[in-house]
Design an enzyme around this catalytic site. Structure first.
Site, mmCIF file in Angstrom:
data_model
loop_
_atom_site.group_PDB
_atom_site.id
_atom_site.type_symbol
_atom_site.label_atom_id
_atom_site.label_comp_id
_atom_site.label_asym_id
_atom_site.label_seq_id
_atom_site.Cartn_x
_atom_site.Cartn_y
_atom_site.Cartn_z
ATOM 1 N N SER A 255 0.844 -1.183 0.000
ATOM 2 C CA SER A 255 0.000 0.000 0.000
ATOM 3 C C SER A 255 0.876 1.229 0.000
ATOM 4 C CB SER A 255 -0.900 0.021 1.241
ATOM 5 O OG SER A 255 -0.129 0.432 2.348
ATOM 6 N N LYS A 256 0.296 2.324 -0.511
ATOM 7 C CA LYS A 256 1.124 3.504 -0.708
ATOM 8 C C LYS A 256 1.611 4.086 0.612
ATOM 9 C CE LYS A 256 -2.971 6.297 -1.491
ATOM 10 N NZ LYS A 256 -3.979 6.380 -2.493
ATOM 11 N N ARG A 257 1.021 3.671 1.719
ATOM 12 C CA ARG A 257 1.504 4.155 3.005
ATOM 13 C C ARG A 257 2.895 3.594 3.308
ATOM 14 N NH1 ARG A 257 -3.441 5.637 3.796
ATOM 15 N NH2 ARG A 257 -4.376 3.637 3.342
#
Ligand code: GLU
Length: 485
Positions: A255-257
């Site tokens: 995920s982009k986190r």
């Protein structure tokens, strides 16, 4: 696995920045098509009109073109089974829905949003799994006809067996059994006459003569719905293959986190598409150590869907860096290398537009690299000292960058105007002057307090690079603010 007349597809929804996961699934389908002399098709799944945008669709096309994969049919190239954009196929779905209504595979549902909400509320309170409770399932045919004729808003839902299980074979997972009671009575046609993903996906795979559906494992649980739709339409389902999702090192979903996930991030940083495809391709094939550096032709040759790699798909950036370095050093002639560098610097016009922004700020051309270099740099070397000269305290700077980071995700179209508007709105919401909010951002995206105009720079850098720089700034500032407490 039968493989005559293979037709496979990638079917992205244009609802966000094109994700490396899309390239991963696209590559699998491409290798599959090439291996069996079949066709690889691109279809845009934009039935979700509130989240799909033309900008994201263009980005999906650009990102997939950048990977070097080519499709023989698609919204940009046409083909015999078009249109290849679901929003342009609206009228094609209705007869299939009608057939299912006629043969009892689907039913009209008049439940209002309020009723559905209180139903969900009750399910939550009782600790039951969410799902439609069958309220409209047993309405009399005459009542349905008159309510539809009276123009009462309604959707069409899939009728699902209440007992037993859906048993099917998946090319990756093997035999799968999913109890029907866990399958929701899915909406097939929305109140505005647009089909949902499930209906459109099945109808299009049928109409586009797709033989094998290879997609992410998150869709495995939807297969029973799809199989039911095929059954009620009297159609043979394609072969399903659900690929394990790419994961972070800690096995969490990519995920982009945690990791940058946009294809545009990797192109902006100067990864070669060949290296990214090589890296992703290794998830599908079995090779011995030392054989990692592979061209697309070699990937196709080694690809065998009956003998897929058993290792999980861990997105290991260090391995990608290692492969990219090898591609740059070993696979390009000096002339090719220079040509690639120049192409890369011109990507999204960032060199030309960046130079124009710098023109009024230099006295000698030699000042350009430190002034505009941040537009091309991989990272801008942020340290606590970078934020040292700001008027805001580390805690306030952190608050600003964190708020901006979250709010920028809400911008649908990423350009100078929307960025400026959003930053003004954020400043208002925070009760701060714009000139207080922008200096921390200058530092975060450029590494310096003196650089090119902020909004233009952010537009040129692109959403995914800005996201990453703000993330790094937040890490540095969090450590600073913590140290001060
Ligand atoms: N539109 C879906 C997605 O973006 C496609 C799923 C499928 O391939 O069926 O994930």
């Amino acid at each position: 696995m039968t493989t005559s007349g293979v037709r496979v597809r990638i079917a992205p929804s244009p609802t966000g920045e094109p994700h490396v996961g899309t390239a991963y699934i696209a590559l699998f389908n491409y290798l599959f098509a090439k291996k069996f002399g079949g066709e690889f098709i691109l279809r845009i799944e934009d039935t979700d009109a509130t989240r799909s945008t033309a900008e994201f669709e263009q980005k999906v096309l650009d990102a997939l073109k950048w990977t070097g994969l080519t499709w023989s049919e698609g919204p940009d190239v046409g083909g015999p089974y078009g249109p290849y954009r679901q929003s342009e196929r609206k009228d094609l779905y209705r007869p299939f829905v009608d057939k299912m209504l006629d043969n009892g595979g689907a039913f009209h549902c008049f439940c209002t949003p309020e009723r559905l909400e209180s139903m969900r509320e009750a399910q939550r309170a009782a600790g039951k799994p969410p799902g439609y409770d069958g309220h409209c399932l047993h309405l009399k045919a005459e009542e349905v006809t008159s309510r539809v004729a009276a123009g009462e808003p309604h959707v069409v839902r899939l009728k699902v067996p209440t007992e037993g299980s859906c048993d099917f074979h998946d090319g990756v997972y093997g035999d799968v059994s999913i109890p029907w009671e866990s399958v929701d009575m899915q909406v097939l046609l929305k109140a505005d006459g647009m089909p949902t993903y499930h209906m459109a996906n099945v109808v299009d795979d049928h109409m586009m003569k797709i033989t094998h559906v290879a997609r992410g494992e998150e869709w495995l649980a939807s297969v029973p719905k799809h199989i039911l739709i095929y059954k009620h339409l009297g159609l043979e389902p394609p072969v399903f293959m659900h690929l394990s999702l790419m994961r972070n090192h800690d096995k969490s979903k990519l995920s982009k986190r945690k990791n940058p996930t946009s294809i545009s991030y990797y192109s902006a940083l100067g990864y070669l598409p060949e290296a990214l495809m090589n890296f992703l391709g290794l998830f599908f094939i079995q090779i011995a150590e030392g054989e990692e550096l592979l061209t697309m032709e070699e990937l196709i040759e080694k690809f065998d869907p009956d003998n897929l790699s058993k290792a999980g798909a861990i997105f290991d950036i260090q391995k990608l860096d290692w492969l990219n370095g090898r591609w740059l050093r070993e696979k390009l002639t000096p002339e090719e290398f220079v040509a690639r560098v120049l192409d890369w610097a011109q990507e999204n016009d960032r060199l030309v537009e960046g130079l124009k922004l710098a023109q009024s700020r230099v006295t000698k051309l030699g000042e350009l690299p430190p002034l505009a270099g941040f537009l091309l740099a991989n990272d801008v070397g942020l340290t606590p000292a970078s934020f040292g000269g700001l008027k805001t305290s580390p805690a306030e700077t952190l608050e600003i960058v964190t708020t901006v980071q979250a709010d920028l995700e809400k911008i649908l179209e990423w350009n100078v105007t929307t960025i400026e508007e959003e930053l003004r709105a954020i400043s208002d919401r925070m009760g701060k002057k714009l000139r207080v909010v922008t200096p921390p951002l200058f530092v975060a995206v450029s590494g310096s307090q003196r650089s090119l105009p902020l909004f233009d720079s952010m537009a040129l850098l692109g959403r995914s690079v800005v996201r990453q720089r703000l993330k790094v700034a937040i890490q540095v500032l969090t450590a600073m603010a913590g140290a001060q407490n």
